[in-house]
Every structure is written in C-alpha cells, then in structure tokens.
Design a protein around this motif. Structure first.
Motif, PDB file in Angstrom:
ATOM      1  N   LEU A 115       7.402  38.237   9.983  1.00  0.00           N
ATOM      2  CA  LEU A 115       6.940  36.852   9.844  1.00  0.00           C
ATOM      3  C   LEU A 115       6.958  36.388   8.390  1.00  0.00           C
ATOM      4  O   LEU A 115       7.019  35.181   8.114  1.00  0.00           O
ATOM      5  CB  LEU A 115       5.538  36.714  10.436  1.00  0.00           C
ATOM      6  CG  LEU A 115       5.487  36.758  11.966  1.00  0.00           C
ATOM      7  CD1 LEU A 115       4.052  36.900  12.471  1.00  0.00           C
ATOM      8  CD2 LEU A 115       6.143  35.514  12.564  1.00  0.00           C
ATOM      9  N   LYS A 116       6.933  37.310   7.454  1.00  0.00           N
ATOM     10  CA  LYS A 116       7.026  36.943   6.048  1.00  0.00           C
ATOM     11  C   LYS A 116       8.437  36.505   5.661  1.00  0.00           C
ATOM     12  O   LYS A 116       8.647  35.965   4.574  1.00  0.00           O
ATOM     13  CB  LYS A 116       6.590  38.118   5.172  1.00  0.00           C
ATOM     14  CG  LYS A 116       5.107  38.456   5.271  1.00  0.00           C
ATOM     15  CD  LYS A 116       4.763  39.661   4.415  1.00  0.00           C
ATOM     16  CE  LYS A 116       3.279  40.026   4.550  1.00  0.00           C
ATOM     17  NZ  LYS A 116       2.934  41.239   3.750  1.00  0.00           N
ATOM     18  N   MET A 117       9.398  36.757   6.544  1.00  0.00           N
ATOM     19  CA  MET A 117      10.790  36.429   6.244  1.00  0.00           C
ATOM     20  C   MET A 117      11.193  35.049   6.751  1.00  0.00           C
ATOM     21  O   MET A 117      12.319  34.616   6.555  1.00  0.00           O
ATOM     22  CB  MET A 117      11.722  37.482   6.871  1.00  0.00           C
ATOM     23  CG  MET A 117      11.495  38.883   6.353  1.00  0.00           C
ATOM     24  SD  MET A 117      12.604  40.076   7.132  1.00  0.00           S
ATOM     25  CE  MET A 117      12.019  41.604   6.390  1.00  0.00           C
ATOM     26  N   LYS A 118      10.306  34.363   7.427  1.00  0.00           N
ATOM     27  CA  LYS A 118      10.668  33.068   7.992  1.00  0.00           C
ATOM     28  C   LYS A 118      10.623  31.975   6.935  1.00  0.00           C
ATOM     29  O   LYS A 118       9.879  32.036   5.955  1.00  0.00           O
ATOM     30  CB  LYS A 118       9.751  32.722   9.164  1.00  0.00           C
ATOM     31  CG  LYS A 118       8.325  32.405   8.772  1.00  0.00           C
ATOM     32  CD  LYS A 118       7.505  32.014   9.987  1.00  0.00           C
ATOM     33  CE  LYS A 118       6.056  31.684   9.587  1.00  0.00           C
ATOM     34  NZ  LYS A 118       5.240  31.262  10.730  1.00  0.00           N
ATOM     35  N   THR A 119      11.449  30.979   7.148  1.00  0.00           N
ATOM     36  CA  THR A 119      11.431  29.750   6.364  1.00  0.00           C
ATOM     37  C   THR A 119      11.333  28.600   7.352  1.00  0.00           C
ATOM     38  O   THR A 119      11.259  28.813   8.578  1.00  0.00           O
ATOM     39  CB  THR A 119      12.710  29.604   5.525  1.00  0.00           C
ATOM     40  OG1 THR A 119      13.833  29.389   6.414  1.00  0.00           O
ATOM     41  CG2 THR A 119      12.978  30.852   4.692  1.00  0.00           C
ATOM     42  N   VAL A 120      11.361  27.389   6.852  1.00  0.00           N
ATOM     43  CA  VAL A 120      11.295  26.233   7.755  1.00  0.00           C
ATOM     44  C   VAL A 120      12.523  26.177   8.660  1.00  0.00           C
ATOM     45  O   VAL A 120      12.496  25.563   9.734  1.00  0.00           O
ATOM     46  CB  VAL A 120      11.166  24.911   6.958  1.00  0.00           C
ATOM     47  CG1 VAL A 120       9.827  24.845   6.259  1.00  0.00           C
ATOM     48  CG2 VAL A 120      12.306  24.763   5.945  1.00  0.00           C
TER      49      VAL A 120
END
Length: 573
Positions: free
Chosen positions: A67-72
C-alpha cells in the motif's frame, strides 16, 4: 573565489550523497492486497500482496508494504482473501483448431448415440446455409464398441455431408453423403497411417482414423484468413476466462504463425504464443533452414516465439494406432492393429530428430503407446550423443503408457514428460481400459511415477482434442483421479495422483521451464512477468473434491487485464 565555491559545492554534494537516506518505495501501476499470492517459491510459497509496474512484478510481501507503493494513478484490488496463482501455461494445445472448433457442433457433453445425433441435427438446423455440417468432441465411450456409424447420421441428415472429429482428434465420423463426395466405397483401399473402418461385409462404417480422415477432410470448405483471425480472437477471450496466459502450440505451419504475428503487430495478442512447426516424412534440409530463420527472428520476443518442432510417432489407444510393446488386450485377431503401427519409418524419425537437435530446436514427439515412448527416448538419446548436446529440454507428449524402466530415462536424458491430466478423466476411459487391459493399468498416466524419478512434469490440455480446456478441471483430475462429481470412489489408479502444488507447478512453472522461460514466468516473484489469475476460492484450503468448481475472477497478462468476470466481487478501484 569562484573556483573555491565550486570545489566546496562539489564536496558538499558528494558528502550528502553518502549520507543515509530514507528509500522511497517504487510507484506501482497495479497493487493487489489482503489476499493469498501463490508465489511458486519453495522457501516462501505464499505472500499477502503483490505490486505490478508496467508488465512486471516489482514486489511480493505484506499488504502494508504494498500500500505504500500506490499513487493517485495506481489501480488497487482488495482481494478479500482470494487466491492468486501464476497464469496457466497450456503447454500442449492446438489453438487455431480449437478456436475454429468453437464455431461448429460441440459433442463433448454427449454420452449416448442419441445425444450425439441430436446435437449434430440441432447444429445443422441452426445453420441451414452451411454446405457441410461439421463438429467435434464425440467420445468413443458414447458408442457400442467405441465406433459410431454413418447410418446414425444418415437417419437425420441425408442431403448435406457431415464431418465430426472425435474428442481426441484422431478419428472422424461421417455420413454417407460425405463418403460419396470423397469417392469412398467398399473397394477403396487405404495404405497410409490409420484406416477406413469397414464392417464385416466390407462396407465403410462412416468412421475414419488418423491420416485416412484426410480422404474426407480435404473436401471441407476452406477457411479464410479473416475467419481464422476472428476465431483466434474468440479463442483468446475464452482462454483468458480460464486464467490461461501462455500457450505452446503442438503443431502448426508458417501460415499459422503469421496469423499470430499479425495479431501481435496490431496489439491484439492477449496470450503468449509459442509455435511448433509440424514435421512429416517430406521434411528436408530446406525446411529446417526456413524454420531456423523464423526461430531466430522471434528469439527474445516475450509474446511470440517459434523454436520448437512436432513429430507424430503414433496414434491413440482407443483406435489401436498407438504402438505398444505387447498386443492390445482386446485386439483378438485384428492383425496389424494388434500392437499398432508407427506413423513414421523409425530411421527417418531418428535422422530428423538428430538434425533438429543440431539446429537448436526444442522437439515434441507425440508418443502414447509404451513402445513409441521407448523409441522416442532412444531417438533423443542418439541425437544428444551424436551432437554432443545437453540440456535441450526435448519433450515427449502424452505418454499414456510407459514401462517403468523408461520412466527413469526421462531425468537421465533431461527429457520432459508433457502430459494432459484431462485425458485421464475417468468418464472417458472405458474403451481405453479395454484396450490396455488390467495388467498395464498401474503404469497409465503415470504422473506420480514421473515425479518419483525427479522428472519435471509439464501439463497442458491438448485442446480441442480433449473434453475441456479448463486447467482447473485438469488440476482436479491430477489431484483426485476422479470426475468432478466424484467417480470412481477412491479414484482411478489412485497411486498415480499428485499433490495440488505439484499439479499447479506443472501447469505454470513446468511449461515455462520447458521453453527456457522459468526465470521470467511461471512464478509470482519480483522481476517476473505479470501474468496471473485470481480464483474464486483458495484451492489450497478447500476440499480437493471441489477444485473443479473453482472459477477465474480476473486474468492479467503482461500487466494488462485481459479478463474480468461479471459479478466477481473484487473490490477494484
């Protein structure tokens, strides 16, 4: 002064570059979390989440880390506990034939002559414009003695020729009109591989086997290039719905390869396709050179390759065309069919296997009977000794019968057993069992025997020469040796069943290994291609008897969603 400032600035920059810094998590295009990811890694077979960037996996691990790898812009899938497996690699398929067969009458579900005839008639009535009535999928077990007759078809269709292939593709069922158009009568003799089946009075029964099928099939209306392309696209959609992301064709021509090349150029290829060129008794050095040029052209292409060739050494058990060490149990006094006959002169087969091995091709040999398997192993051994080649990963296809002494030779010569669990569905084997006999049954479809001797299993379907393309049906058979409804109790030859993990690896990693792609696909690990399927239930935890009931909810190939089930209840955003 200016020089001093520049020197100080450079020194400061270098100092800062060596200071510890918080590493930024890479941005992902797609993340899947809160699930069970089967990685295929023996040390850590499961992860909770996975991240994709472009067409590759960049991370497998915890949901918190992903989840830390997500962007918009990141697409997110909350798996809600669902299982993700590597995309299935159907390592033995006839994809164009299967795709075209989807446009014809489907007899796979027919259990009696009446059901088969009614299915053909219904298709004929639905397509009054068709000059020929065509179909496939009839099973030997549906007919007395395993042999359908022209009279059954004549009773419902007299004015149009009918041509229906058996489910295994090695026999055809035709009506009298088709025989008439082909000029086949009681006087017609066939001396090639296979036969025109005739009754006690010498009249053609309407059943043709092996190469004799071409006596009628050559009169079928030609299929246009556009029709073939359209059929392949439909076939790819069907394959995607079953979680299939790679296929290895088990026959083919240059013309067929060009169809997939066109789809690739147009961005329409939604599975990875490996071609195998068909060989025959007329294959020569010029053909080898042509095939080699194409092999080199597609070398390194992750979507399309052409580095294999296919040999047909025998036929099938049911029609006594597979070559056996000892006579068929139900052969009686059938003369030449008592043990079966080779489709090739063995000296020519050995010569060509040596030539293709030297040219750097992977080789597939269709060998169902134990004698054919033995001779295929002999030919591969000779080729390797003659060319001083190692690690070629040649394959033998089907191996429905194999002597224990030959099982040990697969690993010894690094030959891969390429087998199709769907062919061992107990609902289809009654005629097969009569031909093989009780004494040879323990060595039938010997997946466990192969694994015990450290061979690398490679699984596929043989579609459309099978009752079902669905890999989950094949997994069910491999694990249970039963039909999806539990027949027979305890399993058919249960000593040959294998574990779910072994079967799943054969349907994923095994195929990748056979094509020298085990470092880029067949597992769900960082650096591997993003080919995977999300399943409706965790087959590692569910009752093994329910494996076949599993559905595919989502299929991703090359980082691209190629199938999503309606109502799949995946929380996608």
């Amino acid at each position: 002064m200016v020089r001093m400032v520049l020197l100080l600035s450079t020194a400061l920059f270098m100092l800062l570059s060596f200071l510890p810094s918080k590493k930024m998590a890479p941005a992902a295009d797609l993340i899947l979390f809160n699930g069970r990811i089967y990685t295929g890694n023996k040390e850590a077979p499961f992860a909770e989440a996975m991240a994709i960037q472009q067409n590759k996996i960049i991370f497998t691990g915890s949901s918190a880390a992903v989840l830390k790898m997500k962007t918009v812009a990141t697409k997110q899938i909350d798996l809600k506990g669902k299982l993700v497996v590597p995309g299935f690699n159907d390592a033995h398929i006839h994809f164009l034939s299967g795709s075209l067969a989807m446009q014809t009458a489907d007899l796979n579900a027919c259990k009696t002559p009446e059901e088969a005839v009614n299915t053909v008639l219904a298709f004929a009535n639905k397509h009054p414009e068709a000059s020929w009535v065509t179909g496939s999928g009839w099973q030997y077990t549906a007919f007395p003695g395993g042999k359908p007759t022209r009279q059954l078809l004549d009773a419902v269709i007299k004015d149009r020729p009918v041509y229906i292939r058996a489910y295994d593709g090695h026999s055809a069922w035709v009506n009298s009109k088709a025989l008439e158009l082909a000029g086949i009568t009681r006087e017609t003799a066939f001396t090639g591989f296979g036969s025109i089946v005739k009754d006690a009075d010498g009249e053609p029964t309407g059943m043709l086997s092996e190469s004799a099928m071409q006596l009628v099939s050559k009169f079928l209306p030609p299929v246009t290039r556009e029709e073939k392309l359209k059929a392949i696209e439909e076939g790819m959609r069907y394959a995607a719905s079953l979680g299939i992301t790679s296929v290895q064709n088990a026959n083919g021509s240059i013309e067929e390869l060009e169809l997939y090349d066109e789809l690739l150029r147009k961005g329409k290829l939604t599975l990875r396709y490996a071609a195998a060129f068909s060989t025959g008794t007329k294959t020569n050095d010029a053909d080898i050179n042509t095939f080699t040029a194409l092999k080199n052209k597609y070398a390194g292409n992750i979507l399309l390759r052409a580095d294999a060739v296919k040999f047909m050494l025998d036929g099938v058990i049911e029609s006594h065309t597979a070559v056996m060490m000892e006579p068929y149990s139900d052969a009686g006094v059938n003369g030449k069919t008592a043990n079966g006959e080779f489709a090739w002169p063995l000296p020519l087969y050995r010569k060509l296997t040596a030539a293709f091995d030297k040219a750097g091709f992977r080789m597939y040999t269709h060998a169902i009977g134990d004698r054919s398997v033995h001779e295929a192993l002999n030919a591969y051994e000779r080729a390797q000794q003659q060319n001083k080649s190692t690690g070629s990963r040649h394959r033998i296809e089907h191996i429905e019968q194999c002597k224990p002494a030959d099982v040990t030779r697969f690993q010894q010569f690094h030959v891969l057993p390429s087998m199709q669990p769907i062919h061992a569905d107990p609902a289809t084997v009654a005629v097969w069992v009569q031909a093989v006999g009780e004494q040879r049954l323990p060595f039938s479809f010997g997946w466990q025997s192969m694994l015990q001797q450290k061979a690398t299993l490679v699984f596929g379907s043989d579609w459309p020469a099978c009752i079902d393309l669905n890999p989950l049906h094949g997994l069910h058979i491999a694990v249970n040796r039963q039909t999806p409804d539990g027949y027979p109790a305890g399993g058919w030859i249960p000593q040959q069943r294998i574990s779910l993990q072994e079967a799943l690896d054969a349907y994923t990693y095994g195929g990748a290994y056979s094509s020298f792609e085990e470092k880029i696909k067949g597992k769900l690990l960082p650096g591997y291609l993003a080919d995977f399927a999300v399943l409706s239930q965790n087959i590692f935890e569910t009752d093994p008897a329910r494996i076949a009931a599993t559905k595919v909810l989502l299929t991703v190939m090359n980082g691209r969603v190629v199938y999503e089930a309606a109502g799949g209840n995946l929380n996608t955003k």
